[in-house]
Design a protein around this motif. Sequence first.
Motif, PDB file in Angstrom:
ATOM      1  N   TRP A  59       0.825  -1.116   0.065  1.00 18.97           N
ATOM      2  CA  TRP A  59       0.037  -0.078  -0.041  1.00 18.97           C
ATOM      3  C   TRP A  59       0.740   1.447   0.070  1.00 18.97           C
ATOM      4  CZ3 TRP A  59       1.404   2.725   4.288  1.00 18.97           C
ATOM      5  CH2 TRP A  59       1.702   2.111   5.313  1.00 18.97           C
ATOM      6  N   TRP A  60       1.925   1.234   0.738  1.00 19.48           N
ATOM      7  CA  TRP A  60       2.833   2.485   0.575  1.00 19.48           C
ATOM      8  C   TRP A  60       3.379   2.857  -0.918  1.00 19.48           C
ATOM      9  CZ3 TRP A  60       4.097  -2.527   2.763  1.00 19.48           C
ATOM     10  CH2 TRP A  60       4.739  -3.223   1.899  1.00 19.48           C
ATOM     11  N   ARG A  61       3.319   1.978  -1.899  1.00 12.78           N
ATOM     12  CA  ARG A  61       3.505   2.466  -3.053  1.00 12.78           C
ATOM     13  C   ARG A  61       2.488   3.387  -3.584  1.00 12.78           C
ATOM     14  NH1 ARG A  61       4.547  -3.064  -3.299  1.00 12.78           N
ATOM     15  NH2 ARG A  61       6.854  -3.664  -3.081  1.00 12.78           N
ATOM     16  N   LEU A  62       1.391   3.390  -2.996  1.00  8.59           N
ATOM     17  CA  LEU A  62       0.199   4.293  -3.650  1.00  8.59           C
ATOM     18  C   LEU A  62       0.619   5.669  -3.532  1.00  8.59           C
ATOM     19  CD1 LEU A  62      -2.923   2.645  -2.030  1.00  8.59           C
ATOM     20  CD2 LEU A  62      -1.986   2.626  -4.525  1.00  8.59           C
ATOM     21  N   TYR A  63       1.570   6.181  -2.595  1.00  5.77           N
ATOM     22  CA  TYR A  63       2.330   7.364  -2.361  1.00  5.77           C
ATOM     23  C   TYR A  63       3.274   7.897  -3.523  1.00  5.77           C
ATOM     24  CZ  TYR A  63       0.776   7.431   2.512  1.00  5.77           C
ATOM     25  OH  TYR A  63       0.054   7.493   3.718  1.00  5.77           O
ATOM     26  N   ARG A  64       3.769   6.728  -4.118  1.00  2.00           N
ATOM     27  CA  ARG A  64       4.500   7.155  -5.506  1.00  2.00           C
ATOM     28  C   ARG A  64       5.551   7.955  -5.194  1.00  2.00           C
ATOM     29  NH1 ARG A  64      -0.123   8.585 -10.099  1.00  2.00           N
ATOM     30  NH2 ARG A  64      -1.317   6.586  -9.966  1.00  2.00           N
ATOM     31  N   ASP A  65       6.119   7.582  -4.094  1.00  2.00           N
ATOM     32  CA  ASP A  65       7.720   8.000  -3.671  1.00  2.00           C
ATOM     33  C   ASP A  65       8.702   6.767  -3.582  1.00  2.00           C
ATOM     34  OD1 ASP A  65       9.767   9.108  -1.981  1.00  2.00           O
ATOM     35  OD2 ASP A  65       8.213  10.352  -0.767  1.00  2.00           O
ATOM     36  N   ALA A 273       7.509  18.461   2.484  1.00  2.00           N
ATOM     37  CA  ALA A 273       5.956  18.316   2.648  1.00  2.00           C
ATOM     38  C   ALA A 273       5.755  16.786   2.614  1.00  2.00           C
ATOM     39  CB  ALA A 273       5.493  18.625   1.177  1.00  2.00           C
ATOM     40  N   GLU A 274       4.509  16.435   3.347  1.00  4.65           N
ATOM     41  CA  GLU A 274       4.275  15.059   3.556  1.00  4.65           C
ATOM     42  C   GLU A 274       3.651  14.498   2.142  1.00  4.65           C
ATOM     43  OE1 GLU A 274       2.898  17.705   7.060  1.00  4.65           O
ATOM     44  OE2 GLU A 274       2.797  17.684   4.740  1.00  4.65           O
ATOM     45  N   PRO A 275       4.227  13.227   1.951  1.00  8.17           N
ATOM     46  CA  PRO A 275       3.543  12.341   0.890  1.00  8.17           C
ATOM     47  C   PRO A 275       2.101  12.415   0.770  1.00  8.17           C
ATOM     48  CG  PRO A 275       4.429  10.744   2.450  1.00  8.17           C
ATOM     49  CD  PRO A 275       4.874  12.096   2.829  1.00  8.17           C
ATOM     50  N   VAL A 276       1.414  12.395  -0.486  1.00  8.79           N
ATOM     51  CA  VAL A 276       0.031  12.615  -0.465  1.00  8.79           C
ATOM     52  C   VAL A 276      -0.369  11.216  -1.521  1.00  8.79           C
ATOM     53  CG1 VAL A 276      -0.270  15.011   0.134  1.00  8.79           C
ATOM     54  CG2 VAL A 276       0.019  14.444  -2.410  1.00  8.79           C
ATOM     55  N   LEU A 277      -1.566  10.884  -1.389  1.00  6.66           N
ATOM     56  CA  LEU A 277      -2.249   9.849  -2.408  1.00  6.66           C
ATOM     57  C   LEU A 277      -2.716  10.665  -3.524  1.00  6.66           C
ATOM     58  CD1 LEU A 277      -3.876   7.519   0.345  1.00  6.66           C
ATOM     59  CD2 LEU A 277      -1.780   7.365  -0.705  1.00  6.66           C
ATOM     60  N   ALA A 278      -2.393  10.082  -4.752  1.00  6.36           N
ATOM     61  CA  ALA A 278      -2.918  10.280  -6.034  1.00  6.36           C
ATOM     62  C   ALA A 278      -4.276   9.914  -6.173  1.00  6.36           C
ATOM     63  CB  ALA A 278      -1.805  10.163  -7.091  1.00  6.36           C
ATOM     64  N   GLN A 279      -4.937   9.079  -5.351  1.00  8.64           N
ATOM     65  CA  GLN A 279      -6.197   8.521  -5.648  1.00  8.64           C
ATOM     66  C   GLN A 279      -6.887   8.520  -4.211  1.00  8.64           C
ATOM     67  OE1 GLN A 279      -4.191   4.635  -6.823  1.00  8.64           O
ATOM     68  NE2 GLN A 279      -5.774   3.792  -5.540  1.00  8.64           N
ATOM     69  N   PRO A 280      -8.150   8.036  -4.366  1.00 10.58           N
ATOM     70  CA  PRO A 280      -9.041   7.786  -2.836  1.00 10.58           C
ATOM     71  C   PRO A 280      -8.063   6.671  -2.384  1.00 10.58           C
ATOM     72  CG  PRO A 280     -10.567   8.204  -4.786  1.00 10.58           C
ATOM     73  CD  PRO A 280      -9.055   8.195  -5.635  1.00 10.58           C
ATOM     74  N   LEU A 281      -8.303   6.366  -0.788  1.00 18.70           N
ATOM     75  CA  LEU A 281      -7.508   5.684  -0.076  1.00 18.70           C
ATOM     76  C   LEU A 281      -8.335   4.318  -0.413  1.00 18.70           C
ATOM     77  CD1 LEU A 281      -5.879   6.475   3.139  1.00 18.70           C
ATOM     78  CD2 LEU A 281      -7.374   3.869   2.695  1.00 18.70           C
ATOM     79  N   PRO A 282      -7.867   3.103  -0.869  1.00 20.38           N
ATOM     80  CA  PRO A 282      -8.776   1.997  -0.810  1.00 20.38           C
ATOM     81  C   PRO A 282      -9.019   1.202   0.377  1.00 20.38           C
ATOM     82  CG  PRO A 282      -6.867   1.672  -1.712  1.00 20.38           C
ATOM     83  CD  PRO A 282      -6.565   3.127  -1.480  1.00 20.38           C
TER      84      PRO A 282
END
Length: 471
Positions: A59-65, A273-282
């Motif tokens: 799930w941490w890959r959702l941050y795209r960091d 800045a904090e990493p953010v999600l590019a999509q709604p959180l599943p």
Amino acid sequence: MSRLSLTALTLAGALAGCAAVGPDYRLPGQAALNRPAAAAPFQSAGNAAVSAEPLPAGWWRLYRDDRLNGLVEQALAANAGIRVAAANLRKALAVETGVDAERGPHAAVSAAIQRSQESGEAFLLEQKLPVVNAGDVGLSIGYQIDLFGKLQRAEEAARAGAEANAAAADLARVTVAAETVRAYVQGCSAGHQLAVARHELELQNRGVDVARRLLAAGRGRTTDLTRAQAQADALRANLPRFLAEQDAARFRLAALLGKAPAELPPAAVACAAEPVLAQPLPVGDGAALLKRRPDVREAERRLAAATARIGVATAELYPSVTLGASAGYTGLLEHVGEARAEHWGLGPLISWTIPDGGARARVKAARADADAELARFDGVVLNALRETETALSLYANDLQRNADLRAARDKARSAAGDNRRLYAAGRAPYLSSLDADRVLAGSEAALAASDAQLAQDRVNLFLALGGGWER
């Protein structure tokens, strides 16, 4: 029919007529996991920031960091807690293998040589027997017939225990992944708040310069300059706190990665800045949550192990039958290997310790253990649902608060800019400009703190969802 054949048939008939004692494991119908509400959609998932899509494994890959991805992978490979869990799993698997081996035959080899003298009277002889060199060589094989399922239940308990330890290892990975992301986010939040504080200090220092120039030109007052400098000092006092939080996040991250603090450079958490999600959180639903969370699986497997141990304790009330065979040579050392010293034996050994109050008490204790494990399992299920619903509710409400704070910050920024221009033009008193700057500084700080809280809310929600062990 020979006696040996008759014995074998008798044992086979006894084996066919007996079954494993104790209850066969099945999840009780009244367990909390079986309630329809446990599998329902989450009550607090009704906002655009979350979706009913299933949670992905990493799930941490959702941050795209990419830097965050690398840190999590390092932690999963080197964390001390994961190494402990892996060792416990290896131990549990070894115990399971040892219990499985009890169902097979066991062989023993013995050999002894001694110079000895036997007692004549032991053989009803009056004369003294000579001193001789005696030898004994033997081989024995035994196989325990599991008439009442003691070994079967022990094997079931060991297998369930190993599976519980596997789930515990998964839980360790979930925790380490989430705490690594949390430490990284904390470092980024401290960097964000530090940048906000420095920006506000920079704006205030400009106000100090304006107040100083106006005073030098005879258009200002000393009190205006003093107030501007006091506000600048107050803003500057915030900087050490955020620097300390950056260091604390880095040191925590180092420990999670299995490193000493000096081994992790400051650049590891140097983000603004904090990493953010590019999509709604599943988030999925309750049914998927309870299948995924390792602590739920661990508790269920411990319940299965406790149920199997009831059978182990119950089987102790019944006789034990071992089929054995032995052969060898016993006699004078020079006769070992000759027919005169040969001996052998074949037959079953039946042993039975007549049950007493203590044996029956052990059965009751095993049943009580199973009841306790069922209660613990229900508690884990309900806690998993509670944690997830709470995290969802906090996330939704903190999102709304963040939006309100952002709107307030934008208005405060516009008002502060207007007041600075009016003061510089001599069309408004300095106190108006100072108050507007204070409101802006407070709004910026509150918004940055809200951004940090939102980032932590996401980590808390991901942790509650129990993903990250699937690798």
